[in-house]
Design a protein around this motif. Structure first.
Motif, PDB file in Angstrom:
ATOM      1  N   ASN A 137      73.774 131.927  58.085  1.00  0.00           N
ATOM      2  CA  ASN A 137      73.648 132.633  56.806  1.00  0.00           C
ATOM      3  C   ASN A 137      72.277 133.315  56.755  1.00  0.00           C
ATOM      4  O   ASN A 137      71.476 133.200  57.678  1.00  0.00           O
ATOM      5  N   GLU A 138      72.045 133.986  55.639  1.00  0.00           N
ATOM      6  CA  GLU A 138      70.822 134.783  55.482  1.00  0.00           C
ATOM      7  C   GLU A 138      69.555 133.935  55.646  1.00  0.00           C
ATOM      8  O   GLU A 138      68.619 134.319  56.332  1.00  0.00           O
ATOM      9  N   SER A 139      69.555 132.728  55.041  1.00  0.00           N
ATOM     10  CA  SER A 139      68.317 131.944  55.063  1.00  0.00           C
ATOM     11  C   SER A 139      68.054 131.331  56.448  1.00  0.00           C
ATOM     12  O   SER A 139      66.907 131.265  56.880  1.00  0.00           O
ATOM     13  N   SER A 140      69.121 130.919  57.173  1.00  0.00           N
ATOM     14  CA  SER A 140      68.887 130.366  58.524  1.00  0.00           C
ATOM     15  C   SER A 140      68.442 131.472  59.486  1.00  0.00           C
ATOM     16  O   SER A 140      67.661 131.225  60.412  1.00  0.00           O
ATOM     17  N   VAL A 167      60.792 148.101  66.002  1.00  0.00           N
ATOM     18  CA  VAL A 167      62.126 148.425  65.515  1.00  0.00           C
ATOM     19  C   VAL A 167      63.050 147.294  65.949  1.00  0.00           C
ATOM     20  O   VAL A 167      62.785 146.613  66.952  1.00  0.00           O
ATOM     21  N   VAL A 168      64.122 147.060  65.200  1.00  0.00           N
ATOM     22  CA  VAL A 168      65.069 145.981  65.520  1.00  0.00           C
ATOM     23  C   VAL A 168      66.441 146.573  65.822  1.00  0.00           C
ATOM     24  O   VAL A 168      66.996 147.333  65.026  1.00  0.00           O
ATOM     25  N   ASP A 169      66.977 146.243  67.009  1.00  0.00           N
ATOM     26  CA  ASP A 169      68.361 146.605  67.359  1.00  0.00           C
ATOM     27  C   ASP A 169      69.215 145.345  67.276  1.00  0.00           C
ATOM     28  O   ASP A 169      68.785 144.277  67.723  1.00  0.00           O
ATOM     29  N   VAL A 170      70.415 145.485  66.732  1.00  0.00           N
ATOM     30  CA  VAL A 170      71.259 144.300  66.508  1.00  0.00           C
ATOM     31  C   VAL A 170      72.632 144.481  67.151  1.00  0.00           C
ATOM     32  O   VAL A 170      73.238 145.549  67.058  1.00  0.00           O
ATOM     33  N   THR A 171      73.109 143.403  67.809  1.00  0.00           N
ATOM     34  CA  THR A 171      74.492 143.357  68.303  1.00  0.00           C
ATOM     35  C   THR A 171      75.162 142.142  67.667  1.00  0.00           C
ATOM     36  O   THR A 171      74.621 141.028  67.750  1.00  0.00           O
ATOM     37  N   LEU A 172      76.320 142.357  67.031  1.00  0.00           N
ATOM     38  CA  LEU A 172      76.988 141.281  66.285  1.00  0.00           C
ATOM     39  C   LEU A 172      78.386 140.988  66.798  1.00  0.00           C
ATOM     40  O   LEU A 172      79.181 141.902  67.008  1.00  0.00           O
ATOM     41  N   PHE A 193      72.205 144.901  57.907  1.00  0.00           N
ATOM     42  CA  PHE A 193      71.709 143.796  57.072  1.00  0.00           C
ATOM     43  C   PHE A 193      70.884 142.820  57.924  1.00  0.00           C
ATOM     44  O   PHE A 193      69.796 142.386  57.530  1.00  0.00           O
ATOM     45  N   VAL A 194      71.396 142.483  59.127  1.00  0.00           N
ATOM     46  CA  VAL A 194      70.675 141.564  60.026  1.00  0.00           C
ATOM     47  C   VAL A 194      69.340 142.182  60.448  1.00  0.00           C
ATOM     48  O   VAL A 194      68.303 141.501  60.488  1.00  0.00           O
ATOM     49  N   ALA A 195      69.349 143.485  60.733  1.00  0.00           N
ATOM     50  CA  ALA A 195      68.114 144.176  61.125  1.00  0.00           C
ATOM     51  C   ALA A 195      67.084 144.122  59.991  1.00  0.00           C
ATOM     52  O   ALA A 195      65.888 143.886  60.218  1.00  0.00           O
ATOM     53  N   LEU A 196      67.559 144.325  58.767  1.00  0.00           N
ATOM     54  CA  LEU A 196      66.687 144.312  57.588  1.00  0.00           C
ATOM     55  C   LEU A 196      66.070 142.928  57.361  1.00  0.00           C
ATOM     56  O   LEU A 196      64.861 142.796  57.125  1.00  0.00           O
ATOM     57  N   LYS A 197      66.893 141.879  57.455  1.00  0.00           N
ATOM     58  CA  LYS A 197      66.411 140.502  57.266  1.00  0.00           C
ATOM     59  C   LYS A 197      65.405 140.124  58.358  1.00  0.00           C
ATOM     60  O   LYS A 197      64.421 139.436  58.110  1.00  0.00           O
ATOM     61  N   THR A 198      65.680 140.554  59.597  1.00  0.00           N
ATOM     62  CA  THR A 198      64.767 140.281  60.718  1.00  0.00           C
ATOM     63  C   THR A 198      63.418 140.948  60.454  1.00  0.00           C
ATOM     64  O   THR A 198      62.357 140.344  60.607  1.00  0.00           O
TER      65      THR A 198
END
Length: 389
Positions: free
Chosen positions: A70-73, A94-99, A109-114
């Protein structure tokens, strides 16, 4: 220098040849996955892998693993890394994300939280935060989430390694350089004979074929790699690696030729081959393949990328029939390989392929097919083999 784990990303179907490339280069603990191969090496090997691997798209250096559901973990896990080891507050990232996860739907969203977790850490420690720069960051961070397993890696390459740096001019449907190199390696091309690309477009297959033949590192022409902005960047070591790779370049004693019937394609291909400093090995001429015959006496290795009808308007049935007729009538003693995403059109070639390999060209499912054109008929070839046995 100590060894660490790295991951080389590749295209579907190239895992085995990438593992073989890594083995030849001297990597340790090589393990194949899906569209990736992991291995171990030191900093010098990281430079070498980026310069010399033909079928890698990126080289990642994993630095941390944790569970994120989840967002907090996710936030907590990213904050578990001391980011000041890799970047300072005056730099950018910069953050690149693979989901591949049911827990997270949006990579943005994951990039933003990171990003939040990283800048909050800097604000708390230094009262100042690094910037985000999507175009020229000092650090590229790669976050990969599979189910609840989160892997954080540093991107050592920067732009995808298919961007070799020699191709300035392209046509309507250019082929990716890594796809071209992988097709050549799968076809068994090793530079020990004559080569022809009869529909050469902007010359990518020709450039990759010449570099394989001469054992020239494919990424010598690149302007930069991401690791050049790292705090432990070692320019002297990098120069030593280039010198050691250049000592392994070999001479080439055969011909590499390209044809295209479009004058604009011929000009672009010539420019790209010149940019790659390969014009002493490659000749390109304006020819309609369907009006040509094999020029050389010995065996010929042919690899090409005909139009699929996706972005080029062609009568597919007639076109593929002409490919088959030209190979049959004009090209004895040839191993002809081509890739197509038009699986329907293969029926019209009128020859039986001896191999079919599933690949992807971009998002299109494709087949790399091989046609063996014997001197004389197949029956004569079989009889000759029987007599020799």
């Amino acid at each position: 220098m100590e060894n660490f784990k790295m991951v080389a990303k590749t295209l579907f179907g190239f895992e085995e040849i990438l593992a073989k490339e890594l083995q030849i280069l001297g990597a340790q603990d090589i393990e194949q996955g899906v569209r990736m191969v992991s291995f171990k090496g030191d900093k010098g090997f990281m430079y070498k892998a980026n310069l010399a691997l033909r079928t890698a798209l990126k080289i990642l250096k994993p630095i941390y693993f944790f569970r994120a559901y989840n967002e907090s973990s996710l936030y907590k896990g990213i904050q578990g890394i001391d980011w000041s080891e890799y970047i300072n507050e005056n730099q950018s990232f910069v953050v690149d994300v693979t989901l591949h996860s049911d827990h997270f739907n949006h990579s943005q969203f994951v990039a933003l939280k990171t990003k939040d977790a990283i800048v909050d850490q800097f604000r708390d420690k230094f009262g100042k935060r690094p910037d985000i720069d999507k175009d020229f960051p000092d650090l590229r961070i790669n976050v990969h989430i599979y189910n609840d397993q989160c892997s954080v890696a540093l991107d050592t390459s920067g732009n995808s390694l298919h961007q070799r740096g020699y191709r300035t001019a392209t046509n309507i449907a250019p082929i990716n350089e890594v796809l071209a190199a992988g097709m050549l390696l799968l076809s068994g091309w090793d530079g020990q004979g004559d080569f022809l690309d009869p529909m050469c477009g902007s010359g990518t297959i020709l450039a990759e074929a010449a570099m394989i033949a001469c054992n020239i590192p494919p990424n010598l022409n690149r302007k930069e790699f991401a690791f050049e902005k790292w705090s432990d960047w070692d320019n002297d070591l990098f120069d030593d690696i280039i010198d050691s790779l250049m000592k392994k370049v070999r001479e080439f004693h055969y011909t590499i030729k390209g044809y295209d019937k479009a004058p604009s394609a011929v000009e672009k291909a010539k420019d790209n081959i010149k940019n790659a400093n390969l014009d002493e090995y490659v000749t390109i001429s304006r020819e309609n393949f369907f009006e040509t015959d094999k020029e050389s006496q010995g065996p010929l290795h042919m690899v090409f990328n005909p139009p699929y009808g996706e972005r080029l308007d062609v009568d597919m049935e007639r076109f593929y029939r002409e490919i088959g007729d030209t190979l049959k009538q004009g090209y004895p003693g040839t191993n002809a390989w081509f890739i197509t995403a038009n699986l329907e059109a293969l029926k019209y070639v009128g020859l039986r392929p001896s191999r079919k390999i599933k690949l992807f060209n971009g998002k299109l499912e494709a087949r790399l097919v091989k046609y063996e054109m014997y001197e004389g008929s197949k029956r004569t070839k079989f009889q000759q083999q029987q007599e020799q046995d």
